[in-house]
Structures are given as structure tokens and as C-alpha cells.
Scaffold this motif. Structure first.
Motif, PDB file in Angstrom:
ATOM      1  N   ASP A  17       0.834  -1.191   0.000  1.00 16.44           N
ATOM      2  CA  ASP A  17       0.000   0.000   0.000  1.00 16.44           C
ATOM      3  C   ASP A  17       0.879   1.255   0.000  1.00 16.44           C
ATOM      4  O   ASP A  17       1.818   1.353   0.793  1.00 16.44           O
ATOM      5  N   PRO A  18       0.597   2.224  -0.892  1.00 16.76           N
ATOM      6  CA  PRO A  18       1.467   3.405  -0.984  1.00 16.76           C
ATOM      7  C   PRO A  18       1.600   4.169   0.332  1.00 16.76           C
ATOM      8  O   PRO A  18       2.660   4.704   0.621  1.00 16.76           O
ATOM      9  N   PHE A  19       0.548   4.212   1.125  1.00 14.05           N
ATOM     10  CA  PHE A  19       0.638   4.928   2.392  1.00 14.05           C
ATOM     11  C   PHE A  19       1.568   4.200   3.359  1.00 14.05           C
ATOM     12  O   PHE A  19       2.472   4.796   3.955  1.00 14.05           O
ATOM     13  N   ASP A  20       1.385   2.887   3.482  1.00 13.62           N
ATOM     14  CA  ASP A  20       2.257   2.098   4.359  1.00 13.62           C
ATOM     15  C   ASP A  20       3.693   2.133   3.862  1.00 13.62           C
ATOM     16  O   ASP A  20       4.637   2.199   4.652  1.00 13.62           O
ATOM     17  N   ALA A  21       3.872   2.088   2.534  1.00 11.31           N
ATOM     18  CA  ALA A  21       5.222   2.126   1.965  1.00 11.31           C
ATOM     19  C   ALA A  21       5.893   3.449   2.315  1.00 11.31           C
ATOM     20  O   ALA A  21       7.087   3.493   2.618  1.00 11.31           O
ATOM     21  N   LEU A  22       5.119   4.531   2.299  1.00 13.99           N
ATOM     22  CA  LEU A  22       5.676   5.841   2.642  1.00 13.99           C
ATOM     23  C   LEU A  22       6.085   5.886   4.112  1.00 13.99           C
ATOM     24  O   LEU A  22       7.173   6.354   4.457  1.00 13.99           O
ATOM     25  N   ASP A  34       6.912   3.375   6.030  1.00 13.56           N
ATOM     26  CA  ASP A  34       8.101   2.525   6.082  1.00 13.56           C
ATOM     27  C   ASP A  34       9.351   3.276   5.650  1.00 13.56           C
ATOM     28  O   ASP A  34      10.375   3.262   6.331  1.00 13.56           O
ATOM     29  N   ALA A  35       9.255   3.934   4.502  1.00 13.26           N
ATOM     30  CA  ALA A  35      10.420   4.577   3.900  1.00 13.26           C
ATOM     31  C   ALA A  35      10.868   5.781   4.730  1.00 13.26           C
ATOM     32  O   ALA A  35      12.064   6.042   4.863  1.00 13.26           O
ATOM     33  N   LEU A  36       9.921   6.512   5.312  1.00  8.53           N
ATOM     34  CA  LEU A  36      10.285   7.689   6.110  1.00  8.53           C
ATOM     35  C   LEU A  36      11.115   7.287   7.322  1.00  8.53           C
ATOM     36  O   LEU A  36      11.925   8.067   7.818  1.00  8.53           O
ATOM     37  N   GLN A  71       4.293   8.971  10.611  1.00  9.18           N
ATOM     38  CA  GLN A  71       2.864   9.184  10.356  1.00  9.18           C
ATOM     39  C   GLN A  71       2.538  10.675  10.245  1.00  9.18           C
ATOM     40  O   GLN A  71       1.824  11.114   9.338  1.00  9.18           O
ATOM     41  N   LEU A 127       1.151  12.380   6.780  1.00  5.09           N
ATOM     42  CA  LEU A 127      -0.149  13.056   6.742  1.00  5.09           C
ATOM     43  C   LEU A 127       0.014  14.538   6.441  1.00  5.09           C
ATOM     44  O   LEU A 127      -0.791  15.127   5.714  1.00  5.09           O
TER      45      LEU A 127
END
Lengths: 198, 198
Positions: A4-9, A11-13, A25, A29
Motif C-alpha cells: 500500500d502506498p501509504f504504508d510504503a511511505l 516505512d520509507a520515512l 505518520q 499526513l
């Protein structure tokens, strides 16, 4: 790795230092709600930086060019060379001092236990620079940790072989600090190295 | 906007909330020195997220799909709808509670002075959902700020028009807190709303 792009973001952050689950998070957001342009700009800046930034041929600092801005600046003296462990140290010295010489960035410190020897720090390259003869003084600005001191010792020997003057950043109690809060080893060193007042 | 990739990266990192000049520098150097893969992954995740993440057609939460994971989950009840201001509130409620209903994300709160009216919060869309009749209860979970309370008031009126039950998150002293450190208005409210003990 999340699909999921949100979860991937999120993770990556978290690969950023000091960023945990909650900050990731908040960052994700914030960008999605209020600053998509900033997010796109950051994506682009990261991609370009990771692809293009390399080490300066001369001083090993980070740069996107063959030679970094400081080494390319003809007004700066080649006779004096300040040796630091990391690019952050260059930024700190540039911000705090009026130093007009050049740098050599080790990107690390001697640490035989971790398998980090002179070659990994570009010390062979530095030795060739000293042998070339343009350098008159090196300023050793490695950290005052055990490894930093070992590295400083190695650099001093190297400079002696090439008859180059060596100096080291002054060590003592920090300015604006209170003696009461100065650590014992710093205070002991400052006391035994006390300077005559003019 | 800086032309140098390193300066551009420092600049761009500062669009993240809570990241100033020093943290941006620490982050950039960390990625360049120790985690270029992480940097590339972050660049990619950001680009995908900024491009693909939109609002769920049903609840207005962020998602890359037409309908978000929660709305698409058939096991969750459509009879109860929790109304929150932001996607972060959804994550907080999901993490802390066993809530099995659905959400509606306002992405803001009523604030006439800032020109934010019901249409900006999707309240027309919410009213159509309530009119459709599947919803039996709404749980108002807006913040306990002035605007959050005004929004809650507006939601209560709307629910009344459609004969939908309304509840609001309980307000009082936080669990695990000390009365001594509870702010006056919370304490006053908790005192006047004291509950009989079983």
C-alpha cells in the motif's frame, strides 16, 4: 516492504535518522494533507541527490561536481589543510570560523576492530597530496574520541614524514559553559594544560 | 530553490514538519553516507504516494484505491459511523480501540472565519449517507477545541434531522494521569459530570 502506498511511505520515512513510527505518520499526513508540492519536490531532490552526489576528487567531501565548491574556490589557500571525519564537520567549521584553507574529509575514523584501515579513509590519497608538497600545515580536527585520537596520531606521523606542520584543535572547557557541568576528563585536561595569561 | 543537489535536498527536507536546518543536514548526510538505498526508496515512495493517494469515495480518508481498506472491509458494520477530523484520528482509534464500525473523515473542522464551511468537510456527502438510512448511530470524535465543538454541534443537528442516534467520546480526566497536573477546565468538567459508581 508494504504494497500500500501509504504504508510504503511510512516505512520509507523511517530510514531517516530520529524518525520513528509516530513522526513518520505525522510527516506523511502533513505532506498528503497540506503540502503535496513539497512532497514531490522532496521526492525529486532525494532522487537527484542519491544519484548525483559523489565524493570530491580532491577532498572526498560530498559534491555533485568532480571537485567540490571549496576545492574549486581559487581564493582559498592550498597551503593549509583541515582534516575532519565527516562532511558535517566541514559545515560546522565553515559556519563557525573564518577558515580560508581547504579540507580533507576522511568519512570515518581508523577503527581496526571494525576493519576500517587507512585505505578506507583515503589516507593513501592524502599522503600523495602531502608528498606533492603544496601543503604547509595540516589542522587535525578529528573527534576527541578514542578512534578520533588514534586517527590524529596516525595523521601526525604522516605529516612528520613529509615535514608538514601539524596542529590540532584546542581542547579545554567549552566557552559559555559552567565548570560545574563540565565532564571530569575535560576539566582535568583543561587544568593541566592551563595557559599563562598575557 | 538551490541549484546544488545537496542544498536542494536540505531545502526540500525542511518541508517535513519538525525538521529544521540542523535535522535536515543530519538526515541528508545520513542518507548520503550510510543509506543511499533508503534514500532512493524514500524518493520513490514519496513520488508514488503524492501521485496516487486520494480520498476514499465513501469516508474521505486517504487511500490509493477508490474505496479505502476500512470501507472495503465487509466484516465491519455500516450501522455505526465514527466522525473524525483527520486521518491521524482514524489511526489512533484503530490502534487503541476494538471499534468495528466505519469512519467519516472531515479533513478539517468548521471554521467560518477561515472560510471553511460544511461543503469543504464533505458534510453534504455525509448528509446523503445519513439520508440513505443505513446508519443507526454516529460517534462524534472531533477534537475538543472550539471549532471541534462547533463541528460536533452541527453534526448533532444533522443526525437529529435524520433520526440517527448520536454519541460523543467521553470527556474527563485522562487515565493514568494525576489530578494535580490536569488542566482546570478538564477537571471542572469531570467534576460536574461525575458518574455514579456501581
Amino acid at each position: 516492504m508494504a504494497a500500500d502506498p501509504f504504508d510504503a511511505l511510512l516505512d520509507a520515512l523511517r530510514c531517516l535518522p530520529g524518525v520513528g513510527a509516530r513522526s513518520a505518520q505525522r510527516m506523511a499526513l502533513h505532506l498528503l494533507e497540506r503540502d503535496r508540492d513539497g512532497g514531490r519536490r522532496l521526492a525529486n531532490a532525494l532522487a537527484v541527490a542519491m544519484r548525483d552526489i559523489r565524493r570530491c576528487d580532491r577532498c572526498r567531501n560530498f559534491t555533485a561536481a568532480k571537485v567540490c565548491r571549496i576545492c574549486a574556490d581559487e581564493r582559498r589557500s592550498s597551503q593549509i589543510l583541515c582534516i575532519v571525519e565527516s562532511p558535517a564537520d566541514v559545515l560546522a567549521i565553515e559556519a563557525a570560523t573564518g577558515y580560508q584553507g581547504r579540507y580533507f574529509v576522511l568519512l570515518g575514523r581508523l577503527s581496526p576492530l571494525d576493519g576500517i584501515g587507512p585505505g578506507d579513509l583515503g589516507l593513501d590519497q592524502l599522503e600523495r597530496q602531502l608528498a606533492a608538497g603544496a601543503t604547509e600545515e595540516i589542522v587535525i580536527a578529528t573527534n576527541t574520541t578514542v578512534e578520533g585520537e588514534a586517527t590524529a596520531h596516525y595523521l601526525r606521523e604522516m605529516a612528520a614524514r613529509h615535514r608538514v606542520r601539524v596542529s590540532r584543535l584546542a581542547q579545554g572547557v567549552p566557552l559559555g559553559g559552567e565548570l560545574e557541568h563540565t565532564d571530569q576528563s575535560t576539566l582535568a585536561h583543561a587544568f593541566s594544560s592551563r595557559q599563562p595569561m598575557a
